[in-house]
Scaffold this active site. Structure first.
Site, PDB file in Angstrom:
ATOM      1  NE  ARG A  56      -3.682   2.500   1.056  1.00 22.91           N
ATOM      2  CZ  ARG A  56      -4.367   3.323   0.273  1.00 22.91           C
ATOM      3  NH1 ARG A  56      -4.210   3.269  -1.046  1.00 22.91           N
ATOM      4  NH2 ARG A  56      -5.216   4.181   0.783  1.00 22.91           N
ATOM      5  N   GLY A  57       0.922   1.937  -1.157  1.00 22.04           N
ATOM      6  CA  GLY A  57       1.877   3.022  -1.344  1.00 22.04           C
ATOM      7  C   GLY A  57       1.816   4.105  -0.300  1.00 22.04           C
ATOM      8  CD  GLU A  58      -2.963   7.120  -0.022  1.00 21.21           C
ATOM      9  OE1 GLU A  58      -3.457   7.112   1.134  1.00 21.21           O
ATOM     10  OE2 GLU A  58      -3.593   7.445  -1.034  1.00 21.21           O
ATOM     11  CB  THR A 109       5.118   0.800   3.569  1.00 21.93           C
ATOM     12  OG1 THR A 109       4.655   0.106   2.399  1.00 21.93           O
ATOM     13  CG2 THR A 109       4.299   0.404   4.767  1.00 21.93           C
ATOM     14  NE  ARG A 110       4.330   4.885  -3.811  1.00 20.36           N
ATOM     15  CZ  ARG A 110       4.169   3.928  -4.723  1.00 20.36           C
ATOM     16  NH1 ARG A 110       5.225   3.415  -5.315  1.00 20.36           N
ATOM     17  NH2 ARG A 110       2.978   3.487  -5.009  1.00 20.36           N
ATOM     18  N   GLY A 152      -6.722   6.336 -11.759  1.00 20.48           N
ATOM     19  CA  GLY A 152      -7.704   6.031 -12.789  1.00 20.48           C
ATOM     20  C   GLY A 152      -7.151   5.235 -13.936  1.00 20.48           C
ATOM     21  CD  GLU A 162      -0.038  -5.223  -6.636  1.00 17.94           C
ATOM     22  OE1 GLU A 162      -0.044  -4.254  -7.421  1.00 17.94           O
ATOM     23  OE2 GLU A 162       0.551  -5.204  -5.541  1.00 17.94           O
TER      24      GLU A 162
END
Length: 574
Positions: free
Chosen positions: A28-30, A32-33, A61, A95
């Site tokens: 989840r990028g927000e 732990t990116r 999108g 994913e």
């Protein structure tokens, strides 16, 4: 979509040529990116692993599904970083579903769940922050899709994963180092080569897979036994490929019987086991006792999957399993053998007797080898069925005979079938003969040949009555044949697979091309011709000959020819 792709300078020798990436990172990028996942990504790259992750400038999108599918398809492992808000992203959940679909179609595909700041039980049951995320999804997403996401989370949470608090006391750098080591360990272990067109394999391996995945903390032993050529090794390989990544270490030791007969063979087996368990590290072993000590050290600290293929004697097992109680809890051991009684009942957790293929499966397997497709070509169905009948569901025979007929005309097929009724195929017979040659003494070998020539489908008591009168210890001898999978008892009758009794009669035929010089004669026409005065004089008195003469009205006379002359040892009804 912009992508970040890290490529090592020199590709690993263990990397499959068909895979573009060693690792696919899902996260989840927000969450732990720019922190944990970035450090993990850098550590993987520095360790030499080609790693895929999506760029942080991914446009909202944009349809990312085709690109992700391609990346997952061309990777060897997936590392899924579960954070508190992982389930709030439908992209992450889609994913995850793709990753698990890849694993179902490729048993050797490695999926490693990493629980960063979320409890595995919350992922499994969708509680805590995941419950809040799904409450939102249920308002906007189709029920079928939400269920698929929940099922995927439950499935992945049941895999062997890594938890930050449990395995590194919350120290992220230590945790990342452990993850990199685990990935290196799993990538260093490759799948075993198996021939294509594994007909009937899934149904035969299903119960073994369930046993391997039962979550037991006991050290389990599974015995896979059956006659030569029935597919024991193939079944073990298939099960190994489907499950070895679930264990911290694994080893498949093939052809143990053959290797153990070589000079220092048991030490060779121990050396290979240690190398596999220790990820390729070589250890010098001087003798079996030293090897046992080193194996004990290696297996006591990690759950291992160990396959011992083609074991024939207890000394071969003792070189590896003498310290069975020292195996780490949850380890599993599979043994393939031709000997049903290799281990005592209390030593085995599970026994799997391999059965022959069903007729439909047999025809399909034969067709793949004879025609390169799953059914006979036009004009060959009748003879294909005759060959399949001849093989009686034995995979070895179906493969050998099918391959020998590939591309041949129907006249060759007919001639080959006629020949088989008189002269069995040498390649098949030589492989089946291994069990006969391994019998412990001439008594059991002679008993086997008597049954193959004279007593197929006869009542056991009837056989004992006759052969005990011929100085055989028939009851214990039959039990030894059962142990070697050469005969079986169904009710009271003694059964022998067609290929086995053909092998037995071929052994007798090879004694001489002249029937009167063979030790056994089972056709009454040959027996009558041999017992004429002219032919009796031709016989060598250095051997004992047995004649079983069946008369039309059902009477039976057993005659024995010895150096001192001819004597009658049994007379009765058939």
């Amino acid at each position: 979509m912009a992508l970040v792709r890290a490529t090592q300078q020199t590709s690993s020798s263990n990397t499959s040529r068909s895979c573009r990436y060693h690792v696919f990172l899902s996260f989840r990028g927000e969450d732990t990116r720019k922190t944990f996942t970035d450090h993990l990504f850098t550590a993987l790259v520095n360790a030499g692993f080609r790693t895929f992750r999506d760029d942080d400038e991914l446009e909202r999108g944009e349809d990312i599904k085709p690109e992700l599918q391609k990346a997952i398809k061309h990777s060897r492992t997936s590392v899924i970083v579960f954070s508190k808000d992982y389930a709030s992203s439908r992209w992450c959940l889609d994913e995850l579903v793709m990753i698990l679909e890849r694993k179902r179609t490729s048993p050797d595909y490695v999926v490693l769940p990493v629980f960063y700041d979320v409890d595995p039980s919350h992922v499994r049951k969708q509680t805590g922050s995941l419950a809040r995320a799904f409450a939102t999804h249920q308002k906007s997403q189709p029920p079928k899709k939400v269920k698929a996401w929940k099922d995927a989370l439950a499935e992945v949470a049941n895999l062997a994963g890594m938890v930050l608090q449990n395995q590194a006391d919350g120290y992220e750098s230590k945790f990342i180092k452990k993850i990199v080591n685990v990935i290196g360990d799993k990538l260093s272990r490759t799948t075993l080569s198996i021939a294509p067109n594994m007909i009937g394999m899934h149904s035969r391996v299903e119960t073994i897979n369930q046993w391997l995945q039962d979550g037991s903390t006991n050290v389990g032993i599974l015995l896979i036994y059956g006659m030569s050529g029935i597919g024991k090794t193939t079944i073990a390989k298939f099960a190994y490929n489907s499950n070895f990544t679930r264990f911290e270490g694994s080893s498949f030791l093939e052809n143990i019987k053959e290797i153990s007969q070589q000079p220092n063979g048991l030490v060779q087996i121990q050396t290979q086991l240690l190398s596999d368990i220790l990820n390729g590290r070589k250890m010098k072993i001087s003798n079996v006792s030293e090897g046992l000590t080193k194996i004990e050290d290696a297996i006591s600290s990690k759950r291992v999957l160990l396959v011992l293929d083609d074991v024939d004697h207890m000394d071969q097992l003792d070189a590896v399993l003498r310290m069975k109680d020292r195996f780490c809890p949850g380890s599993k051991i599979i043994i393939t053998t031709r000997r049903a009684r290799l281990l005592k009942a209390h030593q085995v957790t599970k026994v799997h007797a391999v059965e022959t293929l069903h007729y439909k499966e047999s025809l399909e397997l034969f067709s793949w080898h004879a025609f390169g497709q799953d059914h006979p070509i036009e004009g060959y169905m009748e003879y294909s069925k005759k060959f399949v009948d001849h093989c009686r569901g034995l995979p070895l025979a179906l493969k050998v005979l099918g391959s020998s007929l590939l591309g041949e005309g129907i006249d060759v097929w007919k001639s080959a079938l006629d020949k088989l009724e008189v002269i069995p195929n040498d390649e098949i017979m030589n492989k089946l003969r291994v069990s006969y040659d391994s019998l412990q003494d001439d008594h059991d070998r002679n008993l086997f040949l008597h049954i193959a020539c004279f007593f197929i489908e006869k009542d056991k008591d009837y056989i004992v009555n006759i052969l005990d009168g011929c100085d055989f210890y028939t009851i214990v001898g039959i039990q030894n044949l059962i142990d070697r999978c050469l005969v079986s008892i169904d009710g009271k009758k003694v059964h022998m697979h067609d290929m086995i009794w053909r092998m037995g009669r071929q052994i007798v035929r090879l004694e001489s091309d002249k029937p009167w010089k063979r030790r056994r004669v089972w056709q009454h026409k040959d027996a009558f011709n041999i017992l004429t005065e002219k032919n009796v004089r031709k016989m060598s008195y250095m051997h004992t000959y047995m004649f079983f003469i069946y008369f039309p009205l059902g009477s039976l006379i057993v005659l024995e020819m010895q150096y001192s002359g001819l004597r009658q040892v049994f007379k009765g009804t058939k």
